[in-house]
Structures are given as C-alpha cells and as structure tokens.
Design an enzyme around this catalytic site. Structure first.
Site, short mmCIF file in Angstrom:
data_model
loop_
_atom_site.label_atom_id
_atom_site.label_comp_id
_atom_site.label_asym_id
_atom_site.label_seq_id
_atom_site.Cartn_x
_atom_site.Cartn_y
_atom_site.Cartn_z
N GLU A 306 0.83 -1.21 0.00
CA GLU A 306 0.00 0.00 0.00
C GLU A 306 0.86 1.26 0.00
O GLU A 306 0.61 2.21 0.74
CB GLU A 306 -0.96 -0.01 1.19
CG GLU A 306 -1.86 -1.23 1.18
CD GLU A 306 -2.96 -1.21 2.23
OE1 GLU A 306 -2.73 -0.67 3.32
OE2 GLU A 306 -4.05 -1.75 1.94
N ARG A 338 5.59 -7.98 8.14
CA ARG A 338 4.19 -8.27 7.79
C ARG A 338 4.08 -8.93 6.42
O ARG A 338 4.76 -8.54 5.46
CB ARG A 338 3.34 -7.00 7.82
CG ARG A 338 3.20 -6.46 9.22
CD ARG A 338 2.39 -5.19 9.21
NE ARG A 338 0.96 -5.40 9.36
CZ ARG A 338 0.04 -4.79 8.62
NH1 ARG A 338 0.36 -4.01 7.62
NH2 ARG A 338 -1.24 -4.99 8.86
N LYS A 374 -2.06 -11.94 8.43
CA LYS A 374 -3.45 -11.65 8.82
C LYS A 374 -4.27 -12.94 8.86
O LYS A 374 -3.94 -13.90 8.17
CB LYS A 374 -4.08 -10.64 7.86
CG LYS A 374 -3.55 -9.22 8.06
CD LYS A 374 -4.34 -8.18 7.25
CE LYS A 374 -3.75 -6.79 7.50
NZ LYS A 374 -4.47 -5.72 6.78
N ASP A 379 -8.30 -9.06 3.94
CA ASP A 379 -8.08 -7.94 4.86
C ASP A 379 -9.15 -7.86 5.95
O ASP A 379 -10.03 -7.00 5.86
CB ASP A 379 -8.06 -6.63 4.05
CG ASP A 379 -7.58 -5.46 4.88
OD1 ASP A 379 -7.08 -5.68 5.99
OD2 ASP A 379 -7.72 -4.32 4.40
N GLU A 407 -12.57 -2.40 11.93
CA GLU A 407 -12.63 -1.58 10.72
C GLU A 407 -13.75 -2.00 9.78
O GLU A 407 -14.45 -1.16 9.22
CB GLU A 407 -11.27 -1.66 10.00
CG GLU A 407 -11.23 -0.97 8.65
CD GLU A 407 -9.87 -1.10 7.97
OE1 GLU A 407 -8.93 -1.65 8.59
OE2 GLU A 407 -9.76 -0.66 6.81
N TRP A 547 -9.24 -2.55 -5.03
CA TRP A 547 -9.86 -1.65 -4.06
C TRP A 547 -11.38 -1.57 -4.26
O TRP A 547 -12.08 -0.94 -3.48
CB TRP A 547 -9.24 -0.24 -4.16
CG TRP A 547 -7.88 -0.16 -3.53
CD1 TRP A 547 -7.27 -1.13 -2.81
CD2 TRP A 547 -6.97 0.95 -3.55
NE1 TRP A 547 -6.03 -0.70 -2.37
CE2 TRP A 547 -5.82 0.58 -2.82
CE3 TRP A 547 -7.01 2.23 -4.12
CZ2 TRP A 547 -4.72 1.43 -2.64
CZ3 TRP A 547 -5.92 3.08 -3.93
CH2 TRP A 547 -4.79 2.68 -3.20
O1 GCW Z 1 -7.06 -2.98 6.80
C1 GCW Z 1 -6.24 -2.23 5.96
C2 GCW Z 1 -6.50 -0.82 6.32
C3 GCW Z 1 -5.32 0.09 6.15
C4 GCW Z 1 -4.16 -0.57 6.85
C5 GCW Z 1 -3.86 -1.88 6.16
C6 GCW Z 1 -2.72 -2.66 6.80
C7 GCW Z 1 -2.33 0.28 8.12
O2 GCW Z 1 -7.60 -0.35 5.58
O3 GCW Z 1 -5.64 1.34 6.69
O4 GCW Z 1 -3.03 0.27 6.92
O5 GCW Z 1 -4.98 -2.71 6.24
O6 GCW Z 1 -3.01 -3.59 7.52
O7 GCW Z 1 -1.58 -2.34 6.57
#
Ligand code: GCW
Length: 704
Positions: A306, A338, A374, A379, A407, A547
């Site tokens: 990102e 990460r 994750k 996400d 989120e 996105w």
């Molecule tokens: O969940 C997404 C978020 C971003 C975040 C990214 C991540 C820190 O929308 O805002 O940025 O993951 O985990 O890096």
C-alpha cells in the site's frame, strides 16, 4: 424550631440536588474506564469464602511481585466489599516463617515452575499458594486468582496450572505521532508524544495493567504506516519513559520501523538493505534503543505494501530487507515482518499474492524474524477462510494478526464479539502441521488495538470484550468463545444468572449477524471506500482493481462470486489438498464460503434448497433479525446494568438495527439492478432507491 415553608422547600431541594448528584456520580463511576477489573463485591457464600482468606501477601523487592501483591490486596478488598486494607507484606527473605493457616501466599522464584509467565495456584496449608518461575508469572497468577474469585469460584477448589500457549502476545497500535489513530474509533491515541518524556499519562499505566491482566506482554506503539520519527534520537527518551512504566507489568515495547528511515532521518542517500552504510545505520539505531531500553522488543515492518517503502524499491527480497534489520537487533529482540502485501501491478487474485511472495522465501529469514500473517488472505473481512500461508512455511516462524478495532465490522457502534471469528481461524486444520493455533505457537498473536482516549477505552463497552478475548486467546487458544464471554461479562457487568444467561448467547450470535447483513455467503469487501463503514457494492471505479467491491463480488447478470477454483484464480490450490477438497465443490461447500470460492448462477440451488438469490436475501434478513433480537435482549437486561452503560449500549444497538437494514436494503437494491430478478415472495422491498444509497456520503466518518 419553626422553619418557614420557603426554608423547608429550599432544604428539600438541596437534599434532592445532593441525592441527584450522588446518583449521577455513582452512575458516572460506571463509565467503563475500569474495564473487566471492577472487582465488584461478591455476595452470599462466595463472599463469606473470600472473607475467610487472610490477606497475607508475601512479596519481595521485585517491582512486578510488588504489583502482584498490590493487585491482590486491592482486588480482594474490593471483592470483600471492604475499603482497601493494607494487608501484610512480608519480604522473600522471611518466607520461611510459618504462615498463618489458610493464608494466601506466593512464591515467585520457584524453580519447579517454568519461566515465561507460567504459574500454578494450588491449595496450601488450608489456604492458597501462587507459585511462578519468575515474577511475571506471579502477576499473571494474581490476576487469574482474582478472576476465578470474581466468577464466584470456591477458593478451596481452585487448582490451576497454566502457561501461555505462545511467547508473543502483542497489541499493535496504529497510532501516529500527532495523536491520530488510523482505523481508530475510540478517540485519540493513548500516547501523548508531545508531552513525553516529562509527562506520562496515568492511562498508560492503567493500560499496561489491563494488558497484563489478560496476559498480553508487548505493544507496538506506532502505526505500521510508520513515521520515521520513532527512529530519531528525540524519541528515545519518550520511548524509554513508557518502557520503564510498562516493565513491571511485563509489557515490552516495540516500534514500527519505516523501511526508508536511513534516508528519511538518517541522512543516507539510500535505504538499500544490502548497502553497508544502511546496515551500519540500523545497527546503530538498534544499539541506541537497547542502550535506553534493555528489554526493547524489536521492530515491526510493513514493507512494499500500500505504498509503504520496502526492499523491493531496491530490487531486494523481503528476506533481504528483514534480515538487515534482524541482524541489527540480533539476539536482543525480533523483527516482525508483515505478510500483508499485494501490488497494483500484479494482476493475480489479491488473495493469492502474499503466498506467492513469501512461500519461496521460506528458510531464508534470520532466526529472529517472524512473519506476521493476517487471519485471512484479504483484509480483516467479516469472514474469510484462514490465510493459506499458515502451515505453508515450515522453516519460518509465523504469527497471527487479527484486528481488534473493527474496521470492517461496524467499528464502534455495531456490536460484534470477535472470539468466534478468531477461533474459526485458530481452530482451522491447515492440513500441514496442525491447526493454525499450532502453527503459530512458536511465535504468537498480534491484535490491532482498539484502545483510545475515550473513557471506555474501546469506543463501546462491548468492544472491550474483544480486547479481553484477544488476550485470553493468545494465552490459551483452546478456551471457548462462550467461556471467554462469560468471564468477561461477569467481571464487566453482572454475575447474575438472569444477565449472563442472556448476554452470552447475544454476544456469541453477534459476529455472525454482522457477517450476514454485510457480506453473507462468503461475499467480501463490499464496504464503501475509505472509511469502510457502510455498504458500497456498486463501487467499481477506483484506480486499483482490488480496491473495488465489484472486484470481489464479480456480480453480473449471470451470477455472483469469485471463482477461486482451477477454472478461475485457483487460489484454492494454495491450500493443502485435504483443505482444498472441502471447498472445491459449490454443492457441498460450507455455504459461509460459497461466494469466496465460487462464481455461481443466481438460480444455483444451495444446500438449503433455496436458489442462490433467495438464499442471499434470506441471509441478509436473518442478520437484520438477529440484531433486532440483540436489541430486545439488551432492553430486557436493564435491571442488571448501571444506567450509563445500559443507555450507551442501547443507543448503539438502535444504530446497529437501523444500519443493518441500510446494509441489507442497499445491497439488495444493487444486486437487483444487476440480476433484474424480482424479490422472493414475501420479501420487504428496500426502503429507498439504489440512487439514494449511492448518494450517501460520510466525510466525517472516523478512522480513515
Ligand atoms: O485494513 C487495511 C486498512 C489500512 C491498513 C492496512 C494494513 C495500516 O484499511 O488502513 O493500513 O490494512 O493492515 O496495513
């Protein structure tokens, strides 16, 4: 004495005002600040049993042991409904003295108990003895004992032998130096970098205590979208002040390192990880940090993701980047790298990219590198299958990353208890070396924190349960969601059966409700752009394909869902064959994952017997109905809850009921515009037109 009527009235008014004030301040005391550490007075037999325990606490000079003693004295007094009593504190050198019978004692350097936080609580001399291999185990033991007693357990029957399931149990704060919290829904950052190091807010000490009470042992204090400021000399005294305050609670401090920092703040022309000057710079930074903070935890890095800088900017691999930092840290700490990477240039299914990137690097990382993965491959969505990296890198330590701040699950206002969500992944069989919980056991779990400056810490009272559950699961992933909910609710609200019997099922059902009214049947990422709060399934014009919600739904006239089988992206092949087999056939797959793995026609017959379109509408409706039931349940619990927390929660449930309908209606309106199908018979039509939903905008939504 004869008083005039006016005077009487004035006196009465004064008394009433005082009474109102007393009630108000009593209610104010229940603003949620005390979290699950309220230690509300016990009643009946439980009270009598705890009153019978003499408050004898054995402590030594160690600050952590002192805190354990302090917590016990304070907690027991509160459970006994007494004003705080000093208790008896005896130093370790006097431990040999005979103890009063039935006393509560502890031994914090017991070589029979392993180090690393393990403890035992056993009956001894008619009382109880907490023993631990090192002081932190005594602190964990003290909290565990207070928890058991808070739940009404008979001290004579308490017999615990516990050790943490994994070494790293961390919270990741996505906090910026200016106090802003990315994806934060509970106010400003708890870290006031401007006033540090001279002033340390008491909240940071209270925070460490709360963390320790659930076994959390580290915190990353700044956002993964990292500011390089944290690597400057100016920040070292600030960081040290916090680390010093946290040390007695066993909380190690970590920072996120910005990969380009050698250039940004180091004055070097490059951040190439293979450049000797860059390597020397990282080494010097690590040395400076360790000189100030001998137990500094290490660095967390988001690289080449990102838009964040990373080793690939210099055509180096993630392993080369991670290893440069890892060598700088050495055996003093870890580098947590990460795995959340995906690229705009890469046309492959986003869900496949992290696996493709990292699996070939297995075996190339320094031993103190941990890869943080994750829970799912996209996400933090309301539901995702477990990440295919778990189990796929046998030579690399993998850590689980969950998001406590919700989120994508309604943020502060929607009630979603996340233990069932994390358990779904932790309990999943990877088909390659056990469950996810087993795969991560050598490393640990990190949760993106939901703490902020709000009085209630977490944006809502029920969001505290997610902080609690995360810590408890990192300590012991075999605990059930219901047990954790019960513990939390009894300590946080009320021990009454009438309360617990209703609130626990309500919590357990809550996350499923959110998954159903937002993204049923394995749909994913249908949230509006940026703030990710409400629905935006129609969004299809953002510059990066992944996105866009339409990228994930793949909805068209013919059907809906993302084909991740061999006929599509074949993400399924990243899983062990035994796992892939469960998901390969749309006719037999668990429907919760149907549209994650399959693109099916709108009239596809689901196992329920309903056609897909009908099933989708049915699930949205079921999600909405569950929220209505949650609101009704909560309304019936008023007698058990203080007015302030009752009203806050009732308000939020009202918001959630309304917004569950918004999600359902907007989504159904959009799918109908695509499939042209009539609503199944008896279905309530969306309240507004699709254009109405599309036109809604929320520039003030928090957290983006
Ligand atoms: O969940 C997404 C978020 C971003 C975040 C990214 C991540 C820190 O929308 O805002 O940025 O993951 O985990 O890096």
């Amino acid at each position: 004495m004869i008083m005039g009527r006016g005077l009487v009235n004035r006196l009465l008014a004064l008394i009433a005002a005082c009474a109102a004030l007393a009630v108000a301040s009593a209610a104010q005391a229940e603003d949620g600040y005390r979290l699950w550490l309220r230690y509300a007075p016990l009643e009946g037999e439980a009270l009598a049993r705890v009153r019978a325990l003499p408050l004898v606490v054995h402590a030594d000079q160690d600050p952590t042991v002192a805190l354990a003693g302090e917590e016990l004295v304070h907690g027991l007094a509160k459970l006994r409904g007494e004003e705080r009593r000093p208790g008896v504190v005896i130093t370790a050198s006097r431990l040999a003295r005979p103890l009063p019978p039935g006393s509560l004692s502890f031994e914090c350097r017991d070589s029979a108990v392993p180090p690393g936080g393990a403890f035992a609580i056993k009956p001894a001399d008619g009382g109880l003895r907490i023993s631990a291999g090192e002081p932190i185990g005594c602190l964990y033991g003290a909290f565990a004992l207070l928890r058991e007693l808070s739940l009404g357990r008979n001290p004579a029957k308490i017999d615990l032998d516990e050790r943490p399931a994994m070494p790293l149990r961390l919270l990741d704060h996505w906090d910026d130096p200016n106090g802003y919290v990315l994806r934060g829904y509970s106010g400003r950052s708890i870290f006031d970098w401007w006033k540090l190091p001279e002033h340390l807010d008491q909240r940071l000490v209270d925070y460490a205590r709360a963390d320790a009470s659930i076994g959390i042992n580290g915190a990353v204090v700044n956002s993964v979208n990292a500011s390089p400021l944290f690597l400057t000399d100016r920040y070292i005294p600030k960081l040290r002040r916090i680390a010093d305050a946290w040390r007695p609670y066993g909380i190690r401090l970590y920072i996120c390192a910005r990969f380009s920092a050698p250039k940004d703040v180091g004055g070097l022309p490059t951040a190439d990880p293979l450049d000797p000057a860059v390597q020397a710079w990282w080494k010097a930074r690590a040395d400076a940090l360790y000189a100030a903070i001998p137990d500094f935890g290490g660095f967390l890095v988001k690289a080449n993701s990102e838009g964040e800088p990373g080793p690939q900017d210099y055509h180096r691999t993630h392993a080369e980047g991670a290893n440069t930092l890892a060598r700088a840290v050495g055996s003093r700490g870890v580098v947590i790298w990460r795995a959340f990477v995906y690229s705009a240039e890469d046309q492959t299914d986003r869900a496949k990219q992290a696996y493709n990137e990292f699996v070939p690097l297995d075996g190339q990382f320094e031993p103190n590198v941990i890869l943080q993965v994750k829970n799912g491959p996209v996400d933090f969505q309301p539901r995702e299958p477990f990440h295919p990296l778990f189990g796929a890198m046998p030579h690399t330590r993998l850590m689980f990353e969950g998001q406590i701040t919700k989120e994508y699950l309604g943020q502060a206002t929607h009630l979603a208890y996340l233990a069932p969500y994390w358990k779904e992944v932790l309990d999943a069989q990877t088909g390659r070396g056990g469950t996810v919980a087993q795969v991560i056991a050598p490393a640990g779990m990190a949760g993106v924190a939901n703490t902020g400056s709000d009085r209630n810490w977490s944006g809502s009272h029920f969001n505290q349960a997610n902080w609690y559950a995360f810590g408890r699961l990192a300590w012991d992933p075999t605990l059930s969601s219901a047990q954790i909910a019960r513990e939390w609710a009894m300590q946080t609200f009320s021990r009454e059966r009438g309360f617990i019997g209703k609130v626990v099922p309500m919590m357990i059902a809550s996350r499923e409700a959110v998954a159903e009214y937002m993204t049923p049947l394995g749909l994913t990422h249908q949230m509006a752009t940026g703030h990710h709060y409400g629905p935006g399934p129609w969004i299809c014009n953002l510059k990066r394909p992944e996105w866009n919600p339409c990228y994930y739904s793949r909805a068209d006239k013919g059907g809906i869902g993302f084909d991740r089988t061999a006929s599509g992206s074949n993400a399924l092949a990243q899983y062990a064959p035994s796992v892939a087999a469960q998901w390969a056939d749309p006719r037999t797959i668990d429907e919760d994952y149907l549209l994650w793995f399959h693109h099916v026609p709108w009239d596809f017959r689901t196992p329920s017997g309903r056609p897909l379109w009908g099933e989708l509408v049915y699930r949205y409706d079921r999600g909405v109905a569950t929220v209505d039931e949650m609101a009704a349940t909560w309304a019936s619990l008023a007698p058990y809850v203080d007015p302030e927390r009752f009203a806050d929660t009732a308000d939020f449930l009202r918001i959630q009921s309304r917004e569950a309908r918004w999600w359902r209606d907007a989504s159904i309106a959009y799918w109908q515009s695509i499939n042209g199908l009539p609503l199944p018979a008896g279905t309530r039509p969306p309240e507004h037109s699709l254009d109405y939903y599309k036109a809604l905008s929320f520039p003030e939504a928090p957290g983006e």
